[in-house]
Scaffold this active site. Structure first.
Site, PDB file in Angstrom:
ATOM      1  N   ASP A  72       0.811  -1.224   0.000  1.00 34.54           N
ATOM      2  CA  ASP A  72       0.000   0.000   0.000  1.00 34.54           C
ATOM      3  C   ASP A  72       0.839   1.266   0.000  1.00 34.54           C
ATOM      4  O   ASP A  72       2.014   1.268   0.380  1.00 34.54           O
ATOM      5  CB  ASP A  72      -0.899   0.034   1.244  1.00 34.54           C
ATOM      6  N   HIS A 127      -6.131   2.975  -4.154  1.00 34.87           N
ATOM      7  CA  HIS A 127      -6.082   3.188  -2.703  1.00 34.87           C
ATOM      8  C   HIS A 127      -6.455   4.624  -2.339  1.00 34.87           C
ATOM      9  O   HIS A 127      -5.968   5.167  -1.345  1.00 34.87           O
ATOM     10  CB  HIS A 127      -4.689   2.840  -2.185  1.00 34.87           C
ATOM     11  N   HIS A 187      -5.885   9.333   0.722  1.00 30.67           N
ATOM     12  CA  HIS A 187      -5.835   8.467   1.907  1.00 30.67           C
ATOM     13  C   HIS A 187      -6.544   9.099   3.105  1.00 30.67           C
ATOM     14  O   HIS A 187      -6.014   9.138   4.229  1.00 30.67           O
ATOM     15  CB  HIS A 187      -4.382   8.149   2.273  1.00 30.67           C
ATOM     16  N   HIS A 194       3.621  -2.322   3.072  1.00 34.03           N
ATOM     17  CA  HIS A 194       3.645  -0.965   2.505  1.00 34.03           C
ATOM     18  C   HIS A 194       4.939  -0.694   1.748  1.00 34.03           C
ATOM     19  O   HIS A 194       6.023  -1.049   2.229  1.00 34.03           O
ATOM     20  CB  HIS A 194       3.469   0.075   3.611  1.00 34.03           C
TER      21      HIS A 194
END
Length: 338
Positions: free
Chosen positions: A159, A209, A213, A306
């Site tokens: 991510d 994503h 965020h 990540h």
């Protein structure tokens, strides 16, 4: 008896009156000249007044009797009329208005004296690419938490990239012929199109994503959620070039709800969760990352790690240990379901 009559005084003659008037006029002139206060009797006696200036008197011209200092009170016309009645009283002086508190401040109650605003700490917003702690693994359901093939397979997902660690992770994946899914922040993809193209060229897949965020993602209103999902997908597709496909959407922090799942489905994507979370974003140490993956992973699991959003040195170091361990355990690399 003979009648006696009262003798009346004879009126003054014209000559006497003229002389008296001249005497009085002369008295006035003399008094003005000598600074005396007043004339005496008609006999011409002059009586000075103590303390009176001997300077000639100053004549002051009449002035307007209205005050000249301060504002002039005016009567405002009443609503719906051209003017107020002449007898209307001046309006009362309004009390000072207390300014409204601006964002981030709280105004003290009015106490008759100016109040000092008390600054409050604004609610911290998550910087782009730096996620807040994610919740517990998403439960299976409409949100995917398993591999497409099942069995002794594993799906690696990364991510918050693309970022500085993306290239190193791609190099490691290539060594073990491992495939992974990269869940990219829209604005990061737009800023690093070369890395997006490299991910695709290596045979990996892409996941949306969001643009910024934001968290908690499940609390976003419909329009905001729709923008974060659709705009990020468009940014990733543009960065990847013609033919780029984005198959999944992963809500920041796993913040899924019925609304954003429906938005995701309407855009032809599946909602992607995870089943293993080593919390590498918090940099708990390489041993902790490795240990958590080894304990939580079950066949068909989806591992969350990540490649962006901060220093990912520990993630890269942990991946160097996890990749050979996964191979030794007989795992093959797969895509998430959906």
């Amino acid at each position: 008896m003979p009648h006696s009559a009262t003798r009346r005084p004879s009126p003054p003659t014209r000559t006497a009156l003229t002389a008296r008037r001249r005497l009085v006029a002369g008295c006035v002139v003399a008094a003005a000249t000598l600074g005396l206060a007043a004339c005496g009797t008609a006999s011409g006696a002059l009586q000075p007044t103590a303390g009176v200036s001997t300077q000639p008197p100053i004549t002051i011209a009449p002035t307007d009797s209205r005050p000249t200092d301060g504002p002039v009170a005016t009567v405002a016309p009443a609503p719906g009329s051209d003017s107020a009645p002449a007898s209307a009283a001046p309006p009362a002086v309004p009390k000072p208005r207390t300014p409204k508190a601006s964002a981030g401040t709280t105004a003290a109650p009015h106490s008759g004296t100016p109040s000092t605003p008390v600054t409050t700490t604004p609610v911290a917003t998550t910087p782009s690419g730096t996620p807040a702690p994610p919740p517990a693994p998403v439960k299976p359901g409409t949100v995917i938490g398993s591999t497409a093939s099942g069995g002794h397979t594993v799906a690696l997902t990364f991510d918050d990239g693309p970022g500085p660690a993306t290239g190193q992770i791609l190099d490691l994946l290539a060594q073990y012929h491992a495939k992974a899914t990269f869940c990219e922040i829209g604005q990061n993809a737009a800023a690093n199109p070369a890395l997006v193209k490299r991910v695709l060229a290596a045979g990996h897949r892409l996941c949306d994503h969001s643009v910024h965020h934001p968290q908690p993602f499940a609390k976003l209103p419909h329009d905001k959620a729709a923008y974060e999902i659709s705009a990020a997908r468009d940014m990733i597709v543009k960065a990847g070039g013609p033919g780029t496909r984005v198959s999944w959407f992963r809500a920041p922090g796993g913040g899924f709800n019925a609304d954003n799942e429906q938005i995701t489905a309407s855009l032809g994507m599946s909602s992607l969760g995870w089943s293993v979370d080593p919390r590498d974003w918090s940099r708990p140490g390489v041993p902790a990352i490795v240990s958590t993956v080894q304990k939580q992973l079950k066949p068909g699991g989806v591992i969350l790690m990540h490649d962006g959003g901060g220093d990912r040195t520990q993630t890269v170091a942990a991946l160097k240990q996890l990749l050979p361990w996964l191979v030794a355990q007989g795992y093959t690399f797969d895509w998430p379901a959906g």
